[in-house]
Motif scaffolding. Structure first.
Motif, mmCIF file in Angstrom:
data_model
loop_
_atom_site.group_PDB
_atom_site.id
_atom_site.type_symbol
_atom_site.label_atom_id
_atom_site.label_comp_id
_atom_site.label_asym_id
_atom_site.label_seq_id
_atom_site.Cartn_x
_atom_site.Cartn_y
_atom_site.Cartn_z
ATOM 1 N N ARG A 196 -9.382 6.786 -10.274
ATOM 2 C CA ARG A 196 -7.990 6.751 -10.731
ATOM 3 C C ARG A 196 -7.486 5.320 -10.622
ATOM 4 N NH1 ARG A 196 -2.658 6.929 -9.043
ATOM 5 N NH2 ARG A 196 -1.279 8.293 -10.285
ATOM 6 N N SER A 197 -6.997 4.770 -11.732
ATOM 7 C CA SER A 197 -6.580 3.369 -11.743
ATOM 8 C C SER A 197 -5.273 3.194 -12.492
ATOM 9 C CB SER A 197 -7.658 2.489 -12.390
ATOM 10 O OG SER A 197 -7.212 1.148 -12.494
ATOM 11 N N THR A 198 -4.327 2.527 -11.842
ATOM 12 C CA THR A 198 -3.091 2.107 -12.506
ATOM 13 C C THR A 198 -2.979 0.584 -12.492
ATOM 14 O OG1 THR A 198 -1.794 2.271 -10.467
ATOM 15 C CG2 THR A 198 -1.929 4.246 -11.848
ATOM 16 N N PRO A 212 -6.026 -8.165 -11.531
ATOM 17 C CA PRO A 212 -4.790 -7.388 -11.492
ATOM 18 C C PRO A 212 -3.812 -7.947 -10.469
ATOM 19 C CG PRO A 212 -6.547 -6.227 -10.343
ATOM 20 C CD PRO A 212 -7.178 -7.424 -10.994
ATOM 21 N N THR A 213 -2.546 -7.683 -10.681
ATOM 22 C CA THR A 213 -1.508 -8.132 -9.755
ATOM 23 C C THR A 213 -0.583 -7.002 -9.339
ATOM 24 O OG1 THR A 213 -0.118 -8.763 -11.651
ATOM 25 C CG2 THR A 213 -1.500 -10.476 -10.671
ATOM 26 N N ARG A 214 -0.739 -5.832 -9.931
ATOM 27 C CA ARG A 214 0.069 -4.686 -9.502
ATOM 28 C C ARG A 214 -0.682 -3.401 -9.842
ATOM 29 N NH1 ARG A 214 2.811 -6.331 -14.261
ATOM 30 N NH2 ARG A 214 2.934 -4.701 -15.854
ATOM 31 N N GLY A 215 -0.248 -2.312 -9.198
ATOM 32 C CA GLY A 215 -0.898 -1.025 -9.402
ATOM 33 C C GLY A 215 -1.826 -0.696 -8.243
ATOM 34 N N ASN A 216 -2.616 0.350 -8.420
ATOM 35 C CA ASN A 216 -3.563 0.742 -7.382
ATOM 36 C C ASN A 216 -4.829 1.298 -8.020
ATOM 37 O OD1 ASN A 216 -3.312 3.866 -7.495
ATOM 38 N ND2 ASN A 216 -1.179 3.166 -7.338
ATOM 39 N N SER A 255 -13.713 3.670 -2.426
ATOM 40 C CA SER A 255 -13.255 2.303 -2.665
ATOM 41 C C SER A 255 -11.828 2.369 -3.188
ATOM 42 C CB SER A 255 -14.162 1.600 -3.683
ATOM 43 O OG SER A 255 -13.687 0.301 -3.962
ATOM 44 N N GLY A 256 -10.963 1.533 -2.645
ATOM 45 C CA GLY A 256 -9.569 1.550 -3.093
ATOM 46 C C GLY A 256 -8.869 0.239 -2.823
ATOM 47 N N GLN A 257 -7.823 0.003 -3.582
ATOM 48 C CA GLN A 257 -6.973 -1.156 -3.344
ATOM 49 C C GLN A 257 -5.590 -0.884 -3.909
ATOM 50 O OE1 GLN A 257 -7.601 -4.803 -5.598
ATOM 51 N NE2 GLN A 257 -9.078 -3.768 -6.927
ATOM 52 N N ILE A 258 -4.605 -1.626 -3.403
ATOM 53 C CA ILE A 258 -3.222 -1.462 -3.830
ATOM 54 C C ILE A 258 -2.523 -2.807 -3.720
ATOM 55 C CG2 ILE A 258 -2.399 -0.801 -1.530
ATOM 56 C CD1 ILE A 258 -0.459 1.149 -2.952
ATOM 57 N N PHE A 259 -1.546 -3.042 -4.595
ATOM 58 C CA PHE A 259 -0.793 -4.290 -4.616
ATOM 59 C C PHE A 259 0.666 -4.021 -4.275
ATOM 60 C CE2 PHE A 259 -4.454 -5.053 -7.251
ATOM 61 C CZ PHE A 259 -4.801 -6.370 -6.997
ATOM 62 N N PHE A 260 1.247 -4.871 -3.404
ATOM 63 C CA PHE A 260 2.659 -4.797 -3.037
ATOM 64 C C PHE A 260 3.305 -6.154 -3.293
ATOM 65 C CE2 PHE A 260 0.517 -1.788 -0.198
ATOM 66 C CZ PHE A 260 1.266 -0.637 -0.391
ATOM 67 N N THR A 288 2.173 -11.749 -3.494
ATOM 68 C CA THR A 288 1.788 -10.342 -3.619
ATOM 69 C C THR A 288 0.768 -10.011 -2.531
ATOM 70 O OG1 THR A 288 2.126 -10.373 -6.018
ATOM 71 C CG2 THR A 288 0.786 -8.588 -5.120
ATOM 72 N N LEU A 289 0.975 -8.881 -1.859
ATOM 73 C CA LEU A 289 0.040 -8.414 -0.847
ATOM 74 C C LEU A 289 -0.944 -7.444 -1.481
ATOM 75 C CD1 LEU A 289 -0.887 -8.090 2.136
ATOM 76 C CD2 LEU A 289 0.798 -6.246 2.342
ATOM 77 N N ASN A 290 -2.228 -7.669 -1.220
ATOM 78 C CA ASN A 290 -3.293 -6.824 -1.751
ATOM 79 C C ASN A 290 -4.088 -6.248 -0.573
ATOM 80 O OD1 ASN A 290 -6.458 -7.409 -3.414
ATOM 81 N ND2 ASN A 290 -5.205 -5.582 -3.452
ATOM 82 N N LEU A 291 -4.144 -4.926 -0.491
ATOM 83 C CA LEU A 291 -4.900 -4.249 0.554
ATOM 84 C C LEU A 291 -6.098 -3.550 -0.070
ATOM 85 C CD1 LEU A 291 -1.990 -2.626 2.617
ATOM 86 C CD2 LEU A 291 -3.122 -4.831 3.011
ATOM 87 N N LYS A 292 -7.266 -3.680 0.580
ATOM 88 C CA LYS A 292 -8.495 -3.086 0.072
ATOM 89 C C LYS A 292 -9.216 -2.343 1.177
ATOM 90 C CE LYS A 292 -9.698 -6.509 -3.497
ATOM 91 N NZ LYS A 292 -10.781 -7.405 -3.973
ATOM 92 N N ALA A 293 -9.997 -1.356 0.762
ATOM 93 C CA ALA A 293 -10.860 -0.636 1.702
ATOM 94 C C ALA A 293 -12.120 -0.197 0.977
ATOM 95 C CB ALA A 293 -10.136 0.572 2.286
ATOM 96 N N ASN A 294 -13.241 -0.247 1.690
ATOM 97 C CA ASN A 294 -14.522 0.201 1.165
ATOM 98 C C ASN A 294 -15.239 0.943 2.284
ATOM 99 O OD1 ASN A 294 -16.645 0.539 -0.606
ATOM 100 N ND2 ASN A 294 -17.598 -1.418 -0.101
ATOM 101 N N LEU A 295 -15.429 2.246 2.095
ATOM 102 C CA LEU A 295 -15.998 3.091 3.137
ATOM 103 C C LEU A 295 -17.231 3.805 2.604
ATOM 104 C CD1 LEU A 295 -12.655 4.757 4.335
ATOM 105 C CD2 LEU A 295 -13.689 2.645 5.193
ATOM 106 N N GLY A 296 -18.213 3.996 3.476
ATOM 107 C CA GLY A 296 -19.423 4.693 3.060
ATOM 108 C C GLY A 296 -20.032 5.482 4.205
#
Length: 773
Positions: free
Chosen positions: A568-570, A577-581, A604-609, A616-624
């Motif tokens: 799912r991508s916005t 990218p600079t906004r969305g998740n 895998s996920g990321q979001i922009f604030f 702009t704050l960018n948070l990321k996570a990658n889990l396995g």
């Protein structure tokens, strides 16, 4: 005495026409002194023709008419019998204009401004125009806070009645703001209000942000933000009564004082709808963000206008006009808000066109359209189509315009303009080492192959210890409704005997077929299936983990891998990218019947604030997580997760983090783990002094992560092994830059570990071609 002076003045004025005092019939006209001006232009400008009867008054009027053309700096008229003789001195023309000393305003911008004012090469020179432009330039620099700017001009005569103009600009320095004061406020603190201002008093960050440099335009913007702040908090009658900008005698310091009148707080007494609503009133009222009893907010009222306008636009009423009209009650300090709705005519799309796609085929862009030709114009569909073009990653920028069709009141065209950028990557490497010998590598990935929108990647890497051949293909529109299909094949041989990494070698060959199915505009399901045949050969001193697994499971494996993914991508852009998740869940399993049985789960996920207008704050996570099942007792070591390096925990060497295993020769080698945790927090900030940053990304980042194992009891795994623990996370911080080049994303990082352990391999500088962050 007064009469004598008046007589002398009149005699002086009429002296040039003394010979023309008596009227005569003009039999011919002769013009002397013309150089560049053609005789035809001169005669056309002269309001006297052969056969006219003229006298002194007529000649004086004709002289004024000639002066108005601006071509002449002196004109004299005489009579030779019945011939009217006109003697002129032309104004000089401009042979060239040179500008020096300017930096804040570009030379071309100055030349364009001069040309619009009539000063350009080949034009007639008029000193009054030059002086006016000089004063205007001075005002522009003053508006930038450069109060000590000086503009000097030099006009040098040239042969053939021409002049050369030199403009020397001494821009000076921008005056720094020493103090900003707000007077008259009682509801909000001064500090709270000054936080709204882009202009700041000189501070320790001013050398970078230049926020203490006075500018009239910036001050106007700050005053507008101050006004909006009060209006959005119920102070309907707020006004700025005056603004004083004082300059110190040295012209290097500025003092700003803003006087305000806050007025009274207003609350909303009632909200009404008027006009032609078109859609049901219940639906319209559900869009109202303005409610009775609320504190009046101009921003909320404007937001409601936009919501209603967009809702009507989705129904095809592109020219809808919605206006919120506040009606204050001064006695009760309340306000009644009425939204007047004028939908206009429903508009239809005549044609959709694309501009700027020199490489990408028109069909590739058209299949992303959610707005159809011939259908009514939907604001949502038009914007959704633009967003889909952005997400392709083929374009640096996408813009859309909806001009009306000439001669029609209910039709529009939709024009998308795109600016293409590199949509793939090419990397090559040549190296030499005593252990590996000559190393050659080449990888080509093209996400828009020949402008078709299809993805193609081809890889070839060869050295004395490794050979990798791979090919992949993906058609994102295998069907017209967006079902994708692709495949990839690979052959890889890796011999670690000649290196210090590990003492085993592998030969593998495989491939897979992939399908993607769109659930909606932002969500997709993916499916994959394919075989992989792997052969492991142990060396003279392999890691005990390798020996244990080969003894238990054998050295030849044929695994059939099935995968499923949900994405799912916005995000607003495909590359930077600079906004969305973005969120992605995937599972891969070696299906029953394979030689080994295991599964892998990944997130895998990321979001922009947005933090400020520029940060702009960018948070990321990658889990396995991976584990064995069925007849396989231990997770295959060749499917383990590794951490460290570019795209993982920067500041540490590639694949160096996580459990290490003991080899038969007593050395320790990374063996990876069945659990992966990687997180990133990074702040995106613009580089100073660079105007076009659409192909650049600069970040300050903090990475944390590690590879873990839930099977650390084995004696062969001797160090850096633990289950998931916060205390075992490795952390690093640094700066990173990505630049979209013609060969793909080129990324650099400078990082330093802020939490590491003895024995960790660290790297301060890392780079990659074809990978962004």
């Amino acid at each position: 005495m007064k009469r004598s002076l008046l007589t002398l003045l009149l005699a002086t004025l009429l002296l040039p026409f003394a010979g023309l005092a008596q009227a005569f019939l003009v039999s011919d006209i002769r013009i002397n002194g013309l150089q560049r001006i053609s005789a035809g232009n001169a005669f056309n400008a002269l309001p006297i023709s052969v056969g006219d009867e003229v006298d002194g008054v007529t000649v004086a009027a004709a002289t004024r008419q000639l002066f108005r053309t601006g071509y002449f700096k002196d004109i004299r008229m005489d009579r030779d019998g019945d011939v009217l003789v006109v003697t002129v001195v032309e104004r000089p023309s401009i042979s060239g204009i040179s500008i020096s000393g300017n930096k804040a305003i570009e030379t071309q911008a100055l030349l364009d401004g001069l040309k619009q004012s009539g000063l350009a090469e080949g034009e007639i020179f008029q000193r009054a125009t030059l002086e006016g432009i000089k004063m205007e330039l001075q005002r522009q620099y003053v508006a930038q806070g450069r109060y000590d700017a000086k503009i000097t001009t030099d006009v040098r005569p040239q042969p053939r009645n021409r002049v050369a103009i030199s403009i020397n600009v001494g821009e000076g320095s921008v005056a720094a703001i020493s103090h900003v004061n707000i007077v008259g406020n009682s509801v909000f603190d001064k500090e709270e209000l000054l936080d709204l201002f882009e202009l700041k008093e000189t501070n320790w960050l001013s050398f970078y942000s230049s926020d203490d440099k006075y500018s009239r335009e910036k001050l106007s913007g700050d005053l507008e933000r101050l006004r909006s702040y009060y209006l959005d908090r119920g102070y309907l009658n707020f006004n700025i009564s005056s603004t004083q900008v004082s300059i110190a005698p040295d012209k290097e310091r500025v003092f700003i004082t803003v006087n305000v009148n806050e007025g009274e707080l207003y609350r909303i007494s009632d909200v009404k709808l008027a006009g032609d609503l078109i859609i049901p009133e219940e639906q319209m009222r559900s869009l109202l963000q303005v409610k009775a009893g609320q504190t009046f907010s101009h921003q909320v009222m404007t937001s409601t206008e936009e919501l209603i306008t967009r809702r009507l636009g989705n129904e095809g009423y592109t020219f809808a006009n919605v206006q919120g009209i506040p009606q204050p009650n001064e006695e009760e300090n309340t306000v009644e808000v009425t939204f007047f709705v004028d939908p206009g005519k429903r508009a239809y799309v005549r044609r959709i066109s694309f501009i700027g796609n020199t490489k990408t085929q028109d069909e590739v862009l058209r299949r992303e359209m959610r707005q159809m030709e011939g259908a009514w114009a939907s604001t949502f569909n038009i914007e959704q189509s633009k967003m889909r073009l952005d997400r392709l990653g083929f374009f640096k920028e996408v813009n859309v315009e909806t001009p009306t069709v000439p001669g029609s009141s209910d039709q529009i065209d939709v024009d998308y303009s795109v600016e293409e950028q590199a949509s793939g990557s090419v990397s090559a490497s040549v190296g030499f080492s005593t252990g590996s010998g000559l190393i050659l590598g080449a990888n080509v990935q093209q996400n828009n192959f020949l402008g078709s929108g299809n993805q193609v990647n081809l890889g070839l890497n060869t050295s004395e210890f490794q050979k990798v051949y791979s090919f992949g293909y993906l058609n994102p529109y295998y069907t017209v409704d967006g079902v994708s299909r692709g495949f990839n094949v690979f052959y890889r041989t890796t011999d670690y005997d000649s290196t210090d990494i590990s003492n085993y070698s592998t030969d593998s060959i495989g491939g897979s077929v992939r399908f993607g199915y769109p659930i909606n505009e932002i969500t997709r399901l993916g499916f994959s299936f394919g075989p992989e045949k792997l052969h492991i050969k142990t060396g003279s001193s392999p890691a005990f983990v390798v020996d244990e697994f080969v003894d238990s499971e054998g050295s030849n494996y044929l695994n059939w891998k099935a995968g499923i993914s949900w994405t799912r991508s916005t995000l607003n852009h495909g590359l930077l990218p600079t906004r969305g998740n973005f969120n992605s869940l995937s599972a891969q399993v070696a299906v029953p019947g394979s030689d080994t049985s295991y599964y892998k789960l990944n997130y895998s996920g990321q979001i922009f604030f947005p933090l400020t207008r520029k940060l702009t704050l960018n948070l990321k996570a990658n889990l396995g997580y991976a584990d064995a099942y069925g007849d396989t007792n231990v997770m295959p070591f060749f499917e383990n997760y590794y951490a460290g390096g570019f795209g993982s925990v920067r500041g540490f060497s590639d694949n160096s983090l996580g459990p290490k295993a003991l080899s038969t020769d007593g050395s320790q080698d990374s063996i990876g783990g069945n659990i992966l945790v990687e997180t990133t927090a990074q702040v995106l900030f613009p580089l100073p002094f660079i105007k076009d940053q659409r192909s650049l990304r600069t970040v300050f980042f903090v990475d944390a992560g590690n590879a873990f194992s839930d099977d650390c009891e084995r004696s062969s795994v001797i160090s850096n092994c633990s289950n998931v623990k916060f205390s075992e996370l490795r952390m690093a911080a640094g700066l990173g830059l990505t630049w979209i080049t013609a060969m793909g994303p080129l990324s650099f990082t400078l990082a330093t570990p802020i939490k590491d352990e003895s024995g960790d391999d660290t790297e301060v500088f890392q780079f990659a071609l074809g990978q962004s962050f």
